[in-house]
Design an enzyme around this catalytic site. Structure first.
Site, PDB file in Angstrom:
ATOM      1  N   CYS A   1       0.887  -1.223  -0.027  1.00 14.42           N
ATOM      2  CA  CYS A   1      -0.132  -0.055  -0.079  1.00 14.42           C
ATOM      3  C   CYS A   1       0.688   1.290   0.064  1.00 14.42           C
ATOM      4  O   CYS A   1       0.194   2.583   0.027  1.00 14.42           O
ATOM      5  CB  CYS A   1      -1.001  -0.119   1.281  1.00 14.42           C
TER       6      CYS A   1
ATOM      7  N   HIS B   1      -3.872   7.681   5.392  1.00 22.08           N
ATOM      8  CA  HIS B   1      -3.565   6.422   4.870  1.00 22.08           C
ATOM      9  C   HIS B   1      -5.169   6.087   5.021  1.00 22.08           C
ATOM     10  O   HIS B   1      -5.626   5.558   4.058  1.00 22.08           O
ATOM     11  CB  HIS B   1      -2.618   5.605   5.448  1.00 22.08           C
TER      12      HIS B   1
ATOM     13  N   GLU C   1      -3.274   5.176  13.148  1.00 22.12           N
ATOM     14  CA  GLU C   1      -2.627   6.445  12.431  1.00 22.12           C
ATOM     15  C   GLU C   1      -3.121   7.838  13.122  1.00 22.12           C
ATOM     16  O   GLU C   1      -2.157   8.972  13.106  1.00 22.12           O
ATOM     17  CB  GLU C   1      -3.442   6.513  11.048  1.00 22.12           C
TER      18      GLU C   1
ATOM     19  N   LYS D   1      -9.742   7.427   0.295  1.00 23.19           N
ATOM     20  CA  LYS D   1     -10.126   6.154   0.158  1.00 23.19           C
ATOM     21  C   LYS D   1     -11.577   5.926   0.259  1.00 23.19           C
ATOM     22  O   LYS D   1     -12.243   4.895  -0.139  1.00 23.19           O
ATOM     23  CB  LYS D   1      -9.548   5.166   0.877  1.00 23.19           C
TER      24      LYS D   1
ATOM     25  N   HIS E   1      -9.370   1.756  -1.939  1.00 22.72           N
ATOM     26  CA  HIS E   1      -7.874   1.643  -1.475  1.00 22.72           C
ATOM     27  C   HIS E   1      -7.232   1.012  -2.998  1.00 22.72           C
ATOM     28  O   HIS E   1      -7.261  -0.128  -3.248  1.00 22.72           O
ATOM     29  CB  HIS E   1      -7.814   0.576  -0.696  1.00 22.72           C
TER      30      HIS E   1
ATOM     31  N   PHE F   1       1.314  -2.982   4.563  1.00 26.51           N
ATOM     32  CA  PHE F   1       1.597  -4.198   5.200  1.00 26.51           C
ATOM     33  C   PHE F   1       2.768  -4.569   4.951  1.00 26.51           C
ATOM     34  O   PHE F   1       3.506  -4.121   4.032  1.00 26.51           O
ATOM     35  CB  PHE F   1       0.721  -5.039   4.189  1.00 26.51           C
TER      36      PHE F   1
END
Lengths: 403, 85
Positions: free
Chosen positions: A162, A294, A305, A326, A331, A390
């Protein structure tokens, strides 16, 4: 060190098939997420996504090109056409030898893989098309962009899940900043919206069946998108000498690794990356007006976050705005940071902050101004774009309004 | 083997424990099974019993599949298996 400016941008994603339509959708808080449409979708338990619809590959490419371009390459080339045309750059022999392409991507040609596995495993065929490998390889998009414009400088693909696009753009920035290249084409693309791609994600059980609701207390997971965002990063004096329009200045970045868990995010890793970007760009926390989060809409990411931002910004965390687009485009995994950089450009260039849509219930663990549901006008000089992948690989970019 | 024994075997494998270390009152957290281990255990249960367990890792407590203890998981699996037949 050289200053780095953005002189062109292009995109195709669920919100629009160019930059103006995408920014308009973000301003209006429109949702691009809907029912997925592809073969075997009825065998999935997750059936929504930010799919690019109303797109005709045959209108954009020749038959020979389509034989070699998976969807993630098609998206990258379409966005690159827009970005390069918009920059007004002419690639002379001298310039093209020093210009390159660094793109983010995570899944490669997933549709190509899916279709060919189906053909050999399910249909029992023993022969595949000769271009399967060059079509599915992760670097196909970067290679085809380099070929289409004859860019013969450093080109490669960055794959950090990501955070791929942010890592890629950080590399491109570095090359221009350090004087290696006067121009870099950068950003990222992704297209995992096919049966096998979504089925793999279903396995993790972090996907939402109904909507992406970042920071909302009732959020229940992420929703995938697809598309590309491509930018022209250009050395400031080079851009000025040719009278180019400057969209924004890239003023710094940072990368960090959590080194802890393959899927769970770490507050410390994220905070080190955000504060590293501030240091690299020589910013004080209070200089930052907007953060494109994010903000995946998972339980774990959003609270981690927010805690990281609160740690880094202290009292200023309550004054800055942070939204997750998003919620609208989904995403895009390896392409996500590139499309999200558009929201940062809109903030510093147009003074419009894209909202976090689908926000229904405040979450005490996400107690920041997440610009719920409606875009806002605000005077923002500096914006950050967060990406936390990830594997615990993080990259944050800093943009400033063009002078 | 009973459903309870099969579920306990799956969880024991995941937690890298002996069968005797696990009781119906044990919690997954207490056994040291983290969120990824939980997702893997649910997958193993689905494969073993050929059932579909309604579980979203974002909201583990939501839905009607209770994962608060090993006993609750066993009861949930028994219910799903009964519904299926």
């Amino acid at each position: 060190m050289k200053r780095v400016v953005i002189t062109g941008a292009g995109t195709i994603n669920a919100l629009g098939q160019d930059v103006p339509s995408t920014l308009e959708a973000m301003r209006e808080g429109r949702c691009g997420i809907g029912d997925l449409e592809f073969r075997d979708v009825e065998r999935l338990s997750i059936r929504i996504g930010g799919q690019v619809k109303g797109y005709d590959p045959e209108a954009a490419f020749t038959r020979q090109e389509l034989a070699l371009y998976d969807k993630f390459t098609q998206f990258a080339v379409i966005a690159a056409r827009q970005a390069i045309a918009q920059s007004g750059l002419e690639f002379s022999e001298e310039l093209s030898l020093r210009a390159g392409v660094v793109l983010g991507n995570s899944g490669g040609g997933m549709t190509t893989l899916d279709e060919n596995y189906r053909s050999v495993y399910e249909d029992g065929k023993n022969r595949v098309h000769p271009f399967v490998v060059p079509k599915l390889m992760n670097n196909a998009a970067a290679s085809h962009v380099s070929m289409a414009w004859g860019l013969r400088g450093p080109s490669f693909t960055v794959s950090t899940a990501c955070a791929s696009s942010n890592h890629a753009m950080a590399q491109a920035f570095q090359m221009v900043h350090g004087g290696l290249c006067p121009v870099m084409v950068t950003g990222g693309s992704e297209s995992m919206l096919c049966f096998g791609g979504v089925k793999a994600w279903e396995g993790l059980r972090v996907m939402s069946k109904d909507a992406c609701r970042p920071f909302s207390a009732n959020r229940n997971g992420m929703v995938q998108g697809e598309g590309a965002g491509i930018f022209v990063f250009e050395e400031y004096e080079h851009a000025r000498a040719r009278g180019a329009e400057v969209w924004a200045e890239v003023i710094g970045y940072a990368m960090s690794s959590d080194a802890s868990d393959i899927v769970m995010p770490s507050k410390q890793g994220a905070a080190r990356c955000i504060s590293g970007a501030l240091r690299d760009a020589r910013l004080n926390p209070e200089d930052v007006g907007y953060i494109n989060a994010h903000g995946t809409g998972t339980a774990a990411n959003d609270k981690t976050e927010c805690a990281a931002v609160a740690d880094v910004f202290g009292r200023h965390a309550d004054r800055l705005m942070m939204s997750s687009t998003k919620s609208m485009h989904g995403h895009l995994i390896g392409g996500t940071g590139a499309v999200e950089l558009l929201a940062c450009i809109m903030a510093v260039r147009d003074g419009v902050i894209a909202p976090t849509i689908n926000f229904q219930e405040p979450d005490p663990e996400c107690a920041l101004d997440v610009v719920p549901n409606e875009a806002r006008e605000a005077d923002v000089d500096v914006a950050l774009s967060n990406a936390f992948a990830f594997g615990g690989l993080n990259a944050v970019l800093a943009l400033r309004r063009a002078e | 083997m009973s459903i309870a024994d099969r579920v306990i075997t799956i969880i024991a494998n995941q937690a890298m424990l002996e069968l005797g270390d696990i009781t119906l009152e044990s919690t997954l957290e207490g056994l040291g099974v983290d969120s990824l281990g939980l997702v893997e255990s649910i997958f193993a249960i689905e494969e073993a019993f050929d059932i579909s367990v309604p579980f979203n890792a974002n909201v583990p407590s939501a839905g009607d599949f209770d994962i608060s203890t090993v006993g609750a998981i066993v009861a949930g699996v028994q219910r799903l298996v009964a519904q299926q037949s």
